[in-house]
Design a protein around this motif. Structure first.
Motif, PDB file in Angstrom:
ATOM      1  N   GLY A 162       0.837  -1.184   0.000  1.00  0.00           N
ATOM      2  CA  GLY A 162       0.000   0.000   0.000  1.00  0.00           C
ATOM      3  C   GLY A 162       0.880   1.245   0.000  1.00  0.00           C
ATOM      4  O   GLY A 162       2.077   1.189   0.284  1.00  0.00           O
ATOM      5  N   ALA A 163       0.278   2.368  -0.369  1.00  0.00           N
ATOM      6  CA  ALA A 163       0.976   3.646  -0.305  1.00  0.00           C
ATOM      7  C   ALA A 163      -0.067   4.656   0.144  1.00  0.00           C
ATOM      8  O   ALA A 163      -1.230   4.290   0.382  1.00  0.00           O
ATOM      9  N   GLU A 167      -4.521   1.104  -1.726  1.00  0.00           N
ATOM     10  CA  GLU A 167      -4.689  -0.149  -0.990  1.00  0.00           C
ATOM     11  C   GLU A 167      -3.634  -1.168  -1.464  1.00  0.00           C
ATOM     12  O   GLU A 167      -3.360  -1.249  -2.656  1.00  0.00           O
ATOM     13  N   PRO A 168      -3.071  -1.961  -0.571  1.00  0.00           N
ATOM     14  CA  PRO A 168      -2.155  -3.011  -1.033  1.00  0.00           C
ATOM     15  C   PRO A 168      -2.944  -4.098  -1.779  1.00  0.00           C
ATOM     16  O   PRO A 168      -4.074  -4.396  -1.400  1.00  0.00           O
TER      17      PRO A 168
ATOM     18  N   VAL B 164      -1.817   5.615   4.340  1.00  0.00           N
ATOM     19  CA  VAL B 164      -1.177   4.446   3.736  1.00  0.00           C
ATOM     20  C   VAL B 164      -2.221   3.332   3.628  1.00  0.00           C
ATOM     21  O   VAL B 164      -2.847   2.959   4.621  1.00  0.00           O
ATOM     22  N   GLY B 165      -2.443   2.876   2.405  1.00  0.00           N
ATOM     23  CA  GLY B 165      -3.415   1.806   2.179  1.00  0.00           C
ATOM     24  C   GLY B 165      -4.855   2.268   2.103  1.00  0.00           C
ATOM     25  O   GLY B 165      -5.760   1.458   1.920  1.00  0.00           O
TER      26      GLY B 165
END
Lengths: 195, 195, 195, 195
Positions: A162-163, A167-168, B164-165
């Motif tokens: 993720g960043a 979303e990862p 994040v995410g």
């Protein structure tokens, strides 16, 4: 590509979607952004040459559900990903994305090892700012990164961290959508059955 | 709540979904995680008492499309959000989430001012780690944060930054799903028509 | 009729359709022409004032399935029938049609007697040629015939014999679609359980 | 039949259904019993070997609409018809049924002549009682009757008159569902454009 080959692509997507909609275990792998299943024409260079599920695969009445029908041009992100992969190995023409978190990522690494699959991680935090800012350059960077992280081989399965705002997700690629769905269902069943 | 009141809730969701599916401009506001439209019973305390769209609102054949039917318990995130809002003001029983980015966020601030709506921003980067780690405590924190950022008033419209995410999203709340859909369609039309 | 009353009509149709789609026994009562469920506004005089299932109720994956959504004007035949019935008794605003054959017809007569329902038969072979040929006069004739055959009372349940080009059907009428669906499901279950 | 050939069958049905759903003129040819489109495996002997539309083709939002997906075993009547036709000429593997009345029947006769198609009429009133009463013998009788009425040739297009309890229908047969849909759409367009 002949019209008959195109019809065969629709047939394979149809059969693959029927399988994924009956794979209850996959439910728990559908990410917030929903999954898509893509199938590219050989030598595809634009999303218009990639078959995908219109509206993505979501969850309805407690089962995976293709929101619309397969349609060329229905995906952008996953379509561009498979196009980029095909530049390296034209045999891969299909892909599916699904949920991830740190526990699943770890489990998948073991699963891939068992299967003899190349597994790779793309750490999006490493993406250079000049790449992020240049329209259309993120995907080539990501695929290069995945290959580099796998020691130069194209990974069958890869995990994209993720960043901020992202979303990862995990991506599985294969020859056609039927292979990819059979494999992702087996992943889902094995993972759900794992202790 | 009487059964007749529950039936009226289904009727309002039905009419609201018909409107949103015919609102082409809303297409560009559907986030990667897809939108949902929720409608809570008065004094609802669990997602099972909140009506939502099974499978969320996605895009099919170039139009907004409810993937499944309205069903109590079909949403988790948006349901918990409206439940939290209702603790502060029971008049708000419906909400919809939609896409955001910095340009839209800025535009919405001006739009809200024009309408006389309270607008607020939740900066998720400020969320304390102990909150993140405690199951079920993020939503109360977020709603408190939105109210605090709005000087103690419940915002009609609020923007949750990405993390994040996590994709950034905007949330609009209102009395019932018909009001919320009418307003979000007007937002979509005005934004698309803006220079 | 207020807008709130119209919304309540949608809600009742929605709940009734959810029930009929979960009534597996009804499957065997769906005629070749498919069933429809109608719900008229008070004093309706045209099909545009009658809510019905767009595309009728068919069979998909072995269960009753509403092909489209409830929509005013979606039915012609059943809409005109309920309008004609309402001229005699405005309390009846909903109806559903389903399959018939001689065995079911006989069984229904007994069932109706048990329930205290007026049951009637319309023998379409008796329809005068001048009626058949005059656009729009068949339905008033049929409803009059059903009432006459029932000794002047409006039948709750009536059987329309087949004719050349016309499948025989049974019609059940009631106050609202929820009542009608509850009753027709009970008929389906009882009939399927009968020896 | 190989699995690849079966997948190709799904692909052709998918493409054909996409075409018929976009053929607005076909709307006026959908009979009360709804249309179905069937596609048999070579040498099929049971409906389980015939692909058909689950729930038939109905009308939703003013357009032809496949109620469910293509599924082997989803049709009984049209499946048995194509099986019977294939006994005489194995090249015909697909068919579609649509509405009829005396005006259309007459027009179709002229249209067939223009196209050089064999056209035939099955007068169901001629069906002997012993055939009607013997389970499964109506279809062989009907197909024989159609061929006999066409002077021994298999008709491309045939009209089945109504009978007591039976709606009159027209049937068009062909090599595969794509051919059949292209032809029936052209029929629909030509008929709707006729004076």
């Amino acid at each position: 590509m002949t019209f008959e080959e195109e019809i065969l692509m629709y047939g394979k997507m149809f059969v693959a979607l029927d399988q994924i909609e009956n794979c209850k275990d996959f439910l728990y792998l559908i990410p917030e952004v929903r999954s898509n299943l893509v199938y590219a024409k050989p030598k595809a260079t634009s999303p218009e040459e990639v078959l995908a599920v219109d509206g993505r695969i979501t969850v309805v009445v407690g089962m995976p559900h293709a929101a619309g029908r397969p349609r060329f041009g229905a995906s952008s992100h996953m379509a561009r990903l498979i196009i980029e992969v095909m530049k390296r190995d034209p045999a891969y023409r299909a892909g599916v994305n699904f949920a991830s978190d740190s526990r699943l990522a770890k489990w998948l690494e073991g699963y891939a090892a068992e299967k003899g699959w190349t597994y790779s991680v793309i750490d999006r935090r490493k993406e250079p700012d000049e790449i992020k800012e240049m329209e259309g350059s993120s995907m080539p960077w990501k695929v290069s990164e995945a290959i580099e992280a796998a020691g130069g081989r194209i990974p069958k399965l890869f995990y994209e961290t993720g960043a901020v705002g992202k979303e990862p997700v995990t991506v599985l690629i294969g020859i056609d959508p039927m292979e990819v769905v059979r494999e992702v269902c087996e992943i889902a069943r094995s993972y759900n059955a794992s202790p």
